[in-house]
Design a protein around this motif. Structure first.
Motif, PDB file in Angstrom:
ATOM      1  N   TYR A   1       1.318  15.388 -12.795  1.00 17.74           N
ATOM      2  CA  TYR A   1       0.276  15.890 -13.532  1.00 17.74           C
ATOM      3  C   TYR A   1       0.159  17.380 -13.106  1.00 17.74           C
ATOM      4  CZ  TYR A   1      -4.767  17.062 -14.020  1.00 17.74           C
ATOM      5  OH  TYR A   1      -5.844  17.579 -14.179  1.00 17.74           O
TER       6      TYR A   1
ATOM      7  N   ARG B   1       0.830  -1.140   0.013  1.00 13.37           N
ATOM      8  CA  ARG B   1      -0.058  -0.045   0.063  1.00 13.37           C
ATOM      9  C   ARG B   1       0.795   1.287   0.098  1.00 13.37           C
ATOM     10  NH1 ARG B   1      -2.102  -3.763  -0.882  1.00 13.37           N
ATOM     11  NH2 ARG B   1      -4.483  -4.419  -0.310  1.00 13.37           N
TER      12      ARG B   1
ATOM     13  N   GLU C   1       2.734  10.295  -9.632  1.00 10.08           N
ATOM     14  CA  GLU C   1       1.821  10.660 -10.893  1.00 10.08           C
ATOM     15  C   GLU C   1       0.997  11.976 -10.661  1.00 10.08           C
ATOM     16  OE1 GLU C   1      -0.344   7.249 -11.251  1.00 10.08           O
ATOM     17  OE2 GLU C   1       0.861   6.050 -12.047  1.00 10.08           O
ATOM     18  N   TYR C   2       0.639  12.502  -9.252  1.00  2.00           N
ATOM     19  CA  TYR C   2      -0.277  13.452  -9.123  1.00  2.00           C
ATOM     20  C   TYR C   2       0.776  14.591  -9.241  1.00  2.00           C
ATOM     21  CZ  TYR C   2      -2.681  16.914  -6.845  1.00  2.00           C
ATOM     22  OH  TYR C   2      -3.491  18.122  -6.433  1.00  2.00           O
ATOM     23  N   GLN C   3       2.107  14.745  -8.938  1.00  2.00           N
ATOM     24  CA  GLN C   3       2.859  15.820  -8.976  1.00  2.00           C
ATOM     25  C   GLN C   3       3.287  16.170 -10.470  1.00  2.00           C
ATOM     26  OE1 GLN C   3       3.973  17.693  -6.593  1.00  2.00           O
ATOM     27  NE2 GLN C   3       2.986  16.689  -4.816  1.00  2.00           N
TER      28      GLN C   3
ATOM     29  N   ASP D   1       2.161   1.841  -3.497  1.00  2.02           N
ATOM     30  CA  ASP D   1       1.078   2.457  -4.189  1.00  2.02           C
ATOM     31  C   ASP D   1       0.554   3.850  -3.961  1.00  2.02           C
ATOM     32  OD1 ASP D   1       0.621  -0.356  -5.449  1.00  2.02           O
ATOM     33  OD2 ASP D   1      -0.815  -0.753  -4.101  1.00  2.02           O
ATOM     34  N   LEU D   2       0.846   4.243  -2.967  1.00  2.00           N
ATOM     35  CA  LEU D   2       0.607   5.616  -2.425  1.00  2.00           C
ATOM     36  C   LEU D   2       1.658   6.369  -3.073  1.00  2.00           C
ATOM     37  CD1 LEU D   2      -1.092   7.817  -0.926  1.00  2.00           C
ATOM     38  CD2 LEU D   2       0.265   7.258   1.316  1.00  2.00           C
ATOM     39  N   GLN D   3       2.956   6.008  -2.815  1.00  2.00           N
ATOM     40  CA  GLN D   3       4.078   6.760  -3.338  1.00  2.00           C
ATOM     41  C   GLN D   3       3.953   6.874  -4.998  1.00  2.00           C
ATOM     42  OE1 GLN D   3       7.535   4.652  -1.991  1.00  2.00           O
ATOM     43  NE2 GLN D   3       7.496   5.533   0.113  1.00  2.00           N
ATOM     44  N   ARG D   4       3.470   5.724  -5.782  1.00  2.00           N
ATOM     45  CA  ARG D   4       3.289   5.848  -6.991  1.00  2.00           C
ATOM     46  C   ARG D   4       2.172   6.946  -7.381  1.00  2.00           C
ATOM     47  NH1 ARG D   4       3.403   1.050  -7.629  1.00  2.00           N
ATOM     48  NH2 ARG D   4       1.012   0.688  -7.662  1.00  2.00           N
ATOM     49  N   LEU D   5       1.096   7.016  -6.727  1.00  2.00           N
ATOM     50  CA  LEU D   5       0.129   7.879  -6.999  1.00  2.00           C
ATOM     51  C   LEU D   5       0.653   9.101  -6.870  1.00  2.00           C
ATOM     52  CD1 LEU D   5      -3.020   6.135  -5.472  1.00  2.00           C
ATOM     53  CD2 LEU D   5      -2.330   6.395  -7.931  1.00  2.00           C
ATOM     54  N   GLN D   6       1.512   9.589  -5.659  1.00  3.81           N
ATOM     55  CA  GLN D   6       1.734  11.090  -5.225  1.00  3.81           C
ATOM     56  C   GLN D   6       2.617  11.396  -6.637  1.00  3.81           C
ATOM     57  OE1 GLN D   6       3.338  10.514  -1.646  1.00  3.81           O
ATOM     58  NE2 GLN D   6       1.605  11.135  -0.505  1.00  3.81           N
TER      59      GLN D   6
END
Length: 227
Positions: free
Chosen positions: A78, A64, A74-76, A67-72
């Protein structure tokens, strides 16, 4: 033959002076002690089960977290992409507006050259120039600078013996840039070195300037003859 009295049970022989508790362990007999073996500790089994559950929780937590680091990330990315696109769109809009104002700035420049920039028209013109300068518009193009085809547009061409490279000898229309974007090249007259002419060095030019001094003039004018 011994006769048993009804209603009475035989009791084990108890030594004199012994208590009834002393006879209780003997009731089971020696075989009862042999049947009871050592039991496995219940705490060890519980520890093994808890360790396995803890390993599963740690594995799930690591997944988890990844996954959270990958989402962060991707958000940065973006956010940076959106901000970059927003800045680009703004720069394009401002550059388009400034391009539409260039003919007005050219008229102001010609009026200033002919000393016609007076009165209220002068105040309006200076205010407009101040505003476009704050928006990031920069004028470029000077006489004597080397010709650069990326920012200069040659409208006239000639040869000159006193230049060592293609040089802008006249600025027919100034160029303008906005940031790193050239929105209009400077329109210039270009002079090339004279074909077959050898450029004079700095020492030769200094010698020529020195030869025009008083001593050289005295020789040319013809001083009094000696003797």
């Amino acid at each position: 033959m011994t006769e048993e009295t009804p209603g009475f049970e035989e009791k084990p022989d108890v030594p004199s002076g012994a208590t009834p508790e002393d006879a209780a362990p003997q009731a089971g007999g020696p075989d009862s002690a042999k049947e009871t073996g050592p039991a496995a500790p219940a705490g060890d089994v519980n520890d093994i089960a808890l360790t396995a559950q803890l390993d599963q929780v740690r594995t799930a937590l690591a997944e988890r977290t990844a996954d959270l680091q990958r989402l962060q990330a991707e958000y940065q990315n973006y956010r940076r992409r959106v901000e970059r696109d927003r800045v680009t769109v703004k720069e394009i809009a401002v550059a388009k507006l400034l391009t539409e104002l260039l003919p007005v700035l050219d008229d102001i420049g010609r009026a200033r050259e002919h000393e016609e920039l007076v009165g209220g028209f002068k105040s309006v013109a200076e205010s407009l120039e101040t505003i476009v300068a704050k928006m990031g518009l920069q004028q470029f193009g000077k006489e004597g600078e080397p010709f650069d085809p990326t920012i200069h547009e040659a409208l006239m061409h000639s040869y000159a013996p006193d230049v060592t490279e293609d040089t802008c000898v006249a600025i027919l229309q100034p160029g303008y840039r906005f940031g790193e974007r050239t929105i209009r090249p400077a329109r210039v007259a270009v002079a090339e070195p004279q074909p077959g002419a050898t450029p004079k060095s700095a020492e030769e030019q200094a010698g020529e300037s020195g030869s025009s001094g008083p001593s050289a003039q005295g020789k040319d004018s013809g001083g009094p003859d000696e003797g």
